[in-house]
Design an enzyme around this catalytic site. Structure first.
Site, PDB file in Angstrom:
ATOM      1  NE  ARG A 284     -11.033  -1.027   3.800  1.00  0.00           N
ATOM      2  CZ  ARG A 284     -11.765  -1.369   4.965  1.00  0.00           C
ATOM      3  NH1 ARG A 284     -12.944  -1.862   5.038  1.00  0.00           N
ATOM      4  NH2 ARG A 284     -11.148  -1.114   6.107  1.00  0.00           N
TER       5      ARG A 284
ATOM      6  CD  GLU B  55      -6.860   5.368   2.459  1.00  0.00           C
ATOM      7  OE1 GLU B  55      -7.783   5.545   3.340  1.00  0.00           O
ATOM      8  OE2 GLU B  55      -5.743   5.078   3.050  1.00  0.00           O
TER       9      GLU B  55
ATOM     10  CE  LYS C   2      -3.400   2.578   2.918  1.00  0.00           C
ATOM     11  NZ  LYS C   2      -4.255   2.467   4.132  1.00  0.00           N
TER      12      LYS C   2
ATOM     13  CG  ASP D 159      -5.611   7.767   4.852  1.00  0.00           C
ATOM     14  OD1 ASP D 159      -6.300   8.576   4.363  1.00  0.00           O
ATOM     15  OD2 ASP D 159      -5.662   6.844   5.557  1.00  0.00           O
TER      16      ASP D 159
ATOM     17  CG  ASP E  21      -1.886   5.318   4.857  1.00  0.00           C
ATOM     18  OD1 ASP E  21      -1.859   4.092   5.444  1.00  0.00           O
ATOM     19  OD2 ASP E  21      -3.171   5.493   4.546  1.00  0.00           O
TER      20      ASP E  21
ATOM     21  CG  ASP F  13      -9.806   7.658   6.829  1.00  0.00           C
ATOM     22  OD1 ASP F  13      -8.854   7.617   6.306  1.00  0.00           O
ATOM     23  OD2 ASP F  13      -9.945   7.610   8.186  1.00  0.00           O
TER      24      ASP F  13
ATOM     25  CE  LYS G  95      -6.745   8.534   8.554  1.00  0.00           C
ATOM     26  NZ  LYS G  95      -7.233   7.723   9.082  1.00  0.00           N
TER      27      LYS G  95
HETATM   28  N1  BES Z   1      -4.225   4.487   6.838  1.00  0.00           N
HETATM   29  C1  BES Z   1      -5.304   4.055   7.745  1.00  0.00           C
HETATM   30  C2  BES Z   1      -5.073   2.991   8.866  1.00  0.00           C
HETATM   31  C3  BES Z   1      -4.424   3.454   9.939  1.00  0.00           C
HETATM   32  C4  BES Z   1      -5.115   4.456  11.044  1.00  0.00           C
HETATM   33  C5  BES Z   1      -3.057   2.949  10.221  1.00  0.00           C
HETATM   34  C6  BES Z   1      -4.376   4.882  12.108  1.00  0.00           C
HETATM   35  C7  BES Z   1      -2.451   3.522  11.335  1.00  0.00           C
HETATM   36  C8  BES Z   1      -3.069   4.327  12.179  1.00  0.00           C
HETATM   37  C9  BES Z   1      -6.556   3.483   6.899  1.00  0.00           C
HETATM   38  O1  BES Z   1      -6.559   4.131   5.731  1.00  0.00           O
HETATM   39  C10 BES Z   1      -7.946   4.061   7.487  1.00  0.00           C
HETATM   40  O2  BES Z   1      -7.942   5.168   7.784  1.00  0.00           O
HETATM   41  N2  BES Z   1      -8.694   3.187   7.974  1.00  0.00           N
HETATM   42  C11 BES Z   1      -9.803   3.293   8.693  1.00  0.00           C
HETATM   43  C12 BES Z   1     -10.863   2.501   8.204  1.00  0.00           C
HETATM   44  C13 BES Z   1     -12.227   2.807   8.787  1.00  0.00           C
HETATM   45  C14 BES Z   1     -12.837   3.854   7.997  1.00  0.00           C
HETATM   46  C15 BES Z   1     -13.145   1.609   8.259  1.00  0.00           C
HETATM   47  C16 BES Z   1      -9.606   3.329  10.422  1.00  0.00           C
HETATM   48  O3  BES Z   1      -8.919   2.505  10.600  1.00  0.00           O
HETATM   49  O4  BES Z   1     -10.015   4.084  10.993  1.00  0.00           O
HETATM   50 ZN    ZN Z   2      -4.963   4.569   4.842  1.00  0.00          ZN
HETATM   51 MN    MN Z   3      -7.859   5.821   5.508  1.00  0.00          MN
END
Ligand code: BES
Ligand code: ZN
Ligand code: MN
Length: 495
Positions: free
Chosen positions: A351, A349, A265, A270, A288, A347, A277
Site C-alpha cells: 500500500r 509495504e 504492485k 518482500d 509479490d 510488511d 516475515k
Molecule cells: N505481499 C504481502 C501479502 C501476501 C502475503 C500475499 C502472503 C500472499 C501471501 C504483503 O506485502 C504483506 O506482507 N501483507 C501483510 C499485511 C499486514 C502486515 C497488515 C499480510 O498480509 O500479512
Molecule cells: Zn508485499
Molecule cells: Mn509485505
C-alpha cells in the site's frame, strides 16, 4: 503452439488425433456420433464393452479405428449431459489435453466446441480451448541447465460445425493474444528475486515499448524524490536495488479519449523489511510483483490485438528488505498526496508504494484506474485460491469487472469498502497508519488505498490468492490477465 479453426466433419479429418466427447451412459456428442457412423459403430462397441463410461474427465485413446483417416481417436468423458456446464467443459478440455500429451501426436483436432454449454457461446468455447492448451504446454525451464523435452503437440485445430464466422475468428485471435500475455506474466512472475529486480522490470518494459511502439517512462529515485513520493521511497530504503516507477502508454484510440490506467504492485521480493516475515515459504514472496507482471501481460495482449482503446500501465517497483537504513515501525512519512502515514508494520509495504503510484496516475486524466496487487494474506484467508478480491468506489465498475472475470473464467468477488472500516486506520500521530489490525485485513488495506483515489473512478484487485500456486505445482498462474483483457475488450466494444 499453432492454433486454427477448421470447418470440416470429424470423420474426414486427417490428423494424428481427433478428440470427441462421450456423455455418461454412453451418449455420443455430435462429432463422436459422426465418427461412429463411419466406423460402423466401433465407438459404440468400445463403450458397450465398458472401457469408456463417459464419466467426466475419463479418457480413452483408440488406434486405427476402421474407416477413420485420423491415426487416433481420443474419447473424453463428459459426465451427465444435464449437468454439463462451464466447469465440466473445462475439466473435459484439460483431461483431453493431458491424455493427448501422453501420446506422440504432433497435431490434433478438438471437437469439443460442438458441445452445448449452458450460457456460453462458441466464441467462449474456442477461447477456453486455446487458453488451456497454451497453459498445458507452458514451460518455465530457462534456468535449468537442461531444458525439458518440448511437447510433441505443435498444432491444434478447433473443429467448427458451421463455417468459421468472424466471431469465431475474433475469439481465436483474442485467445492467442491473452495466452501470450499470460505466458509473459507467468515467466516474469516465476523469475527469482536475484534476477527480476526493479531494474529488470524497467528493462523489460523498455524492450516491450520498442516491440510494440509504446511510450515508456522510467522514473528514478531522484525523480520520485522531486515528486514527493516519500511513501514509495520509504520501502526501497532498506534495499541496494534502486526503486523504479515504470510507465507504458498504449494509444489505440483517438488522443482525446481518456485512458484506462492499470497500476500493478511490483515488489520484486518482500521479506517484510524490519517487520521480518517468518522463514517458511518466504521464497514465494518473489511473486509479490505479480500485479506488475499482470499489467505488462495485459498490455502486451491488447497491443497484439491492436485494441482501439487508450491504456496506460504504471508499476511502482521496489524490493522490501531489512537494513540499517530501512524504515522502522513507528516511522512517519509524507506521501505524494500530502497525507502522512505512520508505518506501524514495514510488511504492509504494498500500500505504501501503491498510494504514490495512484496519486501519480491522476496526471493521465484517467477514465478509470484499476490497481492489481498481491496485497494481503487476509484475502487468501477470505477467498482462497479461487477468486480475486474486488473493491471499488463505484458499483458499476465493480459489476463490469465481475462480468469480465466471469466471462474469462478468471473470477473475482466483490468485497465491501464501507466507511465503517476506515476508523481502523486512525493514527495518534499521522493522518493514518498503514495497518488496520487483524480484523478484515484485506478490506482495511483497500480502505487505505481508497484515500488516494478520490478523484477518479477506481477499483482494486487483491490477487494474493490467485496469482500463483504453491506446493508441487508451484508457479505463477497468469491471472488476472484474462479478466483485465476481457474488461478492456468489453470497454473497447462499448465505445
Ligand atoms: N505481499 C504481502 C501479502 C501476501 C502475503 C500475499 C502472503 C500472499 C501471501 C504483503 O506485502 C504483506 O506482507 N501483507 C501483510 C499485511 C499486514 C502486515 C497488515 C499480510 O498480509 O500479512
Ligand atoms: Zn508485499
Ligand atoms: Mn509485505
Amino acid at each position: 503452439m499453432e492454433f486454427s479453426i477448421k470447418q470440416s466433419n470429424s470423420e474426414k479429418q486427417r490428423s494424428a488425433c481427433v478428440v470427441v466427447g462421450v456423455y455418461a451412459g454412453g451418449k455420443l456428442s455430435p462429432a463422436a456420433l459422426a465418427l461412429d457412423r463411419i466406423a460402423q459403430h466401433h465407438l459404440s462397441e468400445v463403450i458397450a464393452r465398458g472401457d469408456m463410461d463417459g464419466k467426466l474427465a475419463n479418457t480413452l485413446v483408440l488406434h486405427r479405428v476402421p474407416g477413420i483417416v485420423a491415426e487416433r481417436v481420443l474419447l473424453v468423458g463428459l459426465g451427465k449431459a444435464a449437468e454439463f456446464s462451464a466447469k465440466q467443459f473445462i475439466d473435459a478440455v484439460r483431461a483431453s489435453l493431458g491424455a493427448l500429451h501422453k501420446t506422440a501426436s504432433k497435431d490434433a483436432v478438438f471437437y469439443l466446441t460442438d458441445l452445448a454449454v449452458k450460457g456460453r457461446d462458441e466464441a467462449w468455447k474456442i477461447k477456453q480451448c486455446v487458453l488451456h492448451a497454451a497453459e498445458s504446454v507452458f514451460r518455465c525451464d530457462q534456468l535449468k541447465s537442461k531444458p525439458a523435452d518440448a511437447p510433441a503437440l505443435r498444432k491444434l485445430q478447433l473443429g467448427c460445425a458451421d463455417k468459421p464466422g468472424t466471431a469465431a475468428q475474433t475469439a481465436l485471435e483474442q485467445a492467442k493474444a491473452i495466452a501470450s500475455g499470460m505466458a509473459l506474466t507467468k515467466t516474469l512472475g516465476n523469475l527469482p528475486g536475484n534476477i527480476c529486480t526493479p531494474t529488470y522490470l524497467a528493462d523489460q518494459a523498455t524492450a516491450m515499448a520498442k516491440t510494440h511502439k509504446l511510450k515508456v517512462t522510467i522514473l528514478e529515485e531522484k525523480d520520485m524524490e522531486k515528486l514527493g513520493m516519500h511513501s514509495l521511497l520509504s520501502v526501497s530504503h532498506g534495499s541496494r536495488q534502486p526503486a523504479k516507477l515504470i510507465t507504458l502508454e498504449y494509444q489505440g484510440a483517438d488522443k482525446k479519449q481518456k485512458p484506462i490506467v492499470l497500476v500493478g504492485k511490483g515488489i520484486t521480493f518482500d521479506s517484510g523489511g524490519i517487520s521480518l516475515k517468518p522463514g517458511a515459504e518466504m521464497d514465494e514472496m518473489k511473486y509479490d510483483m505479480c500485479g506488475a507482471a499482470s499489467v505488462l501481460g495485459t498490455l502486451q495482449a491488447i497491443a497484439e490485438m491492436k485494441l482501439k482503446l487508450n491504456v496506460v500501465i504504471v508499476i511502482p517497483s521496489s524490493e522490501n528488505l531489512p537494513d540499517g537504513s530501512a524504515s522502522k515501525p513507528g516511522d512517519i512519512v509524507k506521501s505524494m498526496s500530502g497525507q502522512t502515514i505512520e508505518i506501524l508494520n514495514t510488511d504492509a509495504e504494498g500500500r505504501l508504494v501503491l498510494c504514490d503510484a495512484l496519486t501519480y496516475a491522476a496526471r493521465f486524466e484517467p477514465d478509470t484506474v484499476v490497481d492489481i496487487a498481491t496485497l494481503t494474506g487476509a484475502c487468501v484467508i477470505a477467498l482462497g485460491h479461487v477468486a480475486s478480491g474486488l473493491f471499488s468506489n463505484e458499483d458499476k465498475l465493480a459489476k463490469e469487472l465481475l462480468a469480465a472475470g466471469d466471462e474469462a473464467q478468471d473470477r473475482a468477488w466483490h468485497m465491501p469498502l464501507w466507511d465503517d472500516y476506515q476508523q481502523q486506520l486512525d493514527s495518534n500521530f499521522a493522518d493514518m497508519q498503514n495497518i488496520g489490525g487483524r480484523a478484515a485485513g484485506s478490506i482495511t488495506a483497500a480502505c487505505f488505498l481508497s484515500r488516494f483515489t478520490k478523484d477518479y473512478r477506481w477499483a482494486h484487485l487483491d490477487i494474493a490468492g490467485t496469482a500463483w500456486k504453491s506446493g508441487k505445482e508451484k508457479g505463477a498462474t497468469g491471472r488476472p490477465v484474462p479478466l483485465l483483457t476481457q474488461y478492456l475488450i468489453n470497454r473497447a466494444a462499448a465505445k
